[in-house]
Design an enzyme around this catalytic site. Structure first.
Site, PDB file in Angstrom:
ATOM      1  N   GLU A  48       0.821  -1.203   0.000  1.00  0.00           N
ATOM      2  CA  GLU A  48       0.000   0.000   0.000  1.00  0.00           C
ATOM      3  C   GLU A  48       0.862   1.264   0.000  1.00  0.00           C
ATOM      4  OE1 GLU A  48      -2.101  -3.074   2.699  1.00  0.00           O
ATOM      5  OE2 GLU A  48      -0.071  -2.558   2.054  1.00  0.00           O
ATOM      6  N   TRP A  68      20.514 -38.277 -15.227  1.00  0.00           N
ATOM      7  CA  TRP A  68      19.293 -37.571 -14.833  1.00  0.00           C
ATOM      8  C   TRP A  68      18.091 -38.329 -15.365  1.00  0.00           C
ATOM      9  CZ3 TRP A  68      19.985 -33.888 -11.344  1.00  0.00           C
ATOM     10  CH2 TRP A  68      21.203 -33.226 -11.297  1.00  0.00           C
TER      11      TRP A  68
END
Length: 402
Positions: A61, A182
């Site tokens: 704000e 991987w």
């Protein structure tokens, strides 16, 4: 009137999503504060906008008001769109609700209420008392998505934990010989780093440290803040030369006392001389060694979650091996699953999580899918423990003003 209400609702959603986009832009920097965005609008025109900065810096704000002031705009009579109820207490910064009241808006639209005991509806009450029109619950689900960890810490005194998994179609994470790099592709690994980057802490186990010597940093993501790295190590076997100790302080949760004279460790088993020497060397590498109670001979994971909540950790990214994955699930610590699945079958190999056998299928259905998408040649799956999510949702919908 119905058409006008529908148009207003559509405008509210559009502006709130702009505020949510601003909050998404500070995803990796605000911890332990929530990610909040604010857009100030009048007559269909943005007067100012902003998002919460690092802890101690201005909240959303204030940033939006400064943006409006820099452009020479008077925001009186405007509408504020804020993704979280304005704070109403003094912390590192003054209460944002005071600044909003001073700006004299006609209306404030809020995505979700703040269950922080220091706020908890008080900001809304002050705005209403000033005669400002309030609307709440606009894009609530999206706002909660951005701040599940903060809301979890405020309501459950523990962080929101997602468990990151990567494996094959048949649920295997590594071959029997330990080879796992991987299984998933480069795009999936980079996407996983995005989840590391937004977390407050990345948690793993001693098994992963000894097997892979990972760094567990979000190195594929440009981010000014690295999450805390955390190791679950019951017998304090972490090698002092481990790469995870490079850089900022690493937290090691152990089940053995490293300071027998300390009040917090009395009654715990003292380490043998060799491990005690290792503890000293770990401290020289800027490790913080944290004794924890034991559960079934291992570090009590629920106690770890409570400790992390007490130390301002909102979100935990758990990335470990099958043993710790299973232990986290059995202990009820996992709120969400983040899974990357490769289009391959590995057969008789290491599972994603070591869990006891079930006798009935409903016993394994704790999660519900919330997202599915391709990532490179792999698939991304996200599943959430919906009972916990509903508890969080209720906490930001109906906050008492007492």
């Amino acid at each position: 009137m119905l058409i006008m209400d529908s148009q207003l609702a559509a405008h509210d959603v559009a502006w709130m999503r702009q505020a949510l986009a601003l909050a998404a832009g500070v995803m990796n920097i605000t911890t332990p504060n929530p990610r909040v965005g604010c857009v100030i609008v009048r007559d269909g025109r943005v007067l100012g906008q902003g998002a919460t900065q690092r802890a101690g810096g201005p909240h959303a704000e204030i940033c939006a008001l400064r943006d409006a002031a820099a452009a020479g705009h008077d925001v009186a009579g405007s509408t504020f769109y804020v993704t979280l109820e304005p704070c109403s207490h003094y912390g590192r910064t003054p209460p944002c609700v005071n600044a909003v009241l001073a700006a004299r808006p006609a209306r404030v639209v809020i995505a979700m209420n703040d269950p922080n005991p220091l706020v908890k509806g008080r900001g809304l009450a002050q705005l209403r008392q000033a005669g400002i029109q309030i609307s709440t619950g606009v894009c609530l689900e999206e706002a909660l998505e951005q701040n599940a960890g903060f809301i979890s810490r405020m309501t459950r005194a523990r962080p929101w934990l997602w468990l990151k998994l990567a494996g094959s179609l048949d649920g295997r994470s590594a071959l029997h010989n330990g080879v796992s790099q991987w299984i998933t592709g480069e795009e999936a690994r980079a996407d996983g780093h995005r989840w590391r980057a937004r977390s407050c802490a990345v948690l793993t186990g001693i098994g992963t440290i000894l097997a892979d010597d990972p760094m567990l940093t979000p190195r594929a993501v440009a981010t000014p803040r690295r999450p805390r790295r955390v190791i679950i190590d019951t017998h304090l076997r972490t090698p002092p030369q481990a790469r995870i100790l490079d850089g900022e302080e690493t937290w090691i949760f152990t089940g053995a006392a490293t300071d027998p004279g300390g009040a917090s460790t009395r009654g715990m088993a003292c380490l043998p001389d060799e491990a005690a020497e290792r503890a000293e060397r770990l401290r020289e590498r800027h490790a913080r060694i944290i004794p924890m109670p034991l559960a079934d001979g291992h570090v009590d994971l629920a106690a770890v979650m409570q400790w992390l909540g007490q130390h301002d950790i909102n979100e935990v990214h758990a990335e470990a091996g099958a043993t710790l994955n299973g232990a986290l699930l059995k202990a009820g610590c996992v709120d969400e699953l983040i899974a990357y699945v490769a289009p391959m079958l590995l057969g008789d190999a290491t599972p994603l999580a070591r869990l006891p056998a079930l006798t009935e299928l409903p016993g394994g259905r704790d999660f519900a899918f919330t997202e599915m998408r391709p990532v490179g040649s792999d698939a991304f799956l996200r599943a959430r423990r919906m009972s916990t999510w509903e508890t969080l949702r209720q906490s930001v919908q109906a906050v008492s003003t007492g």
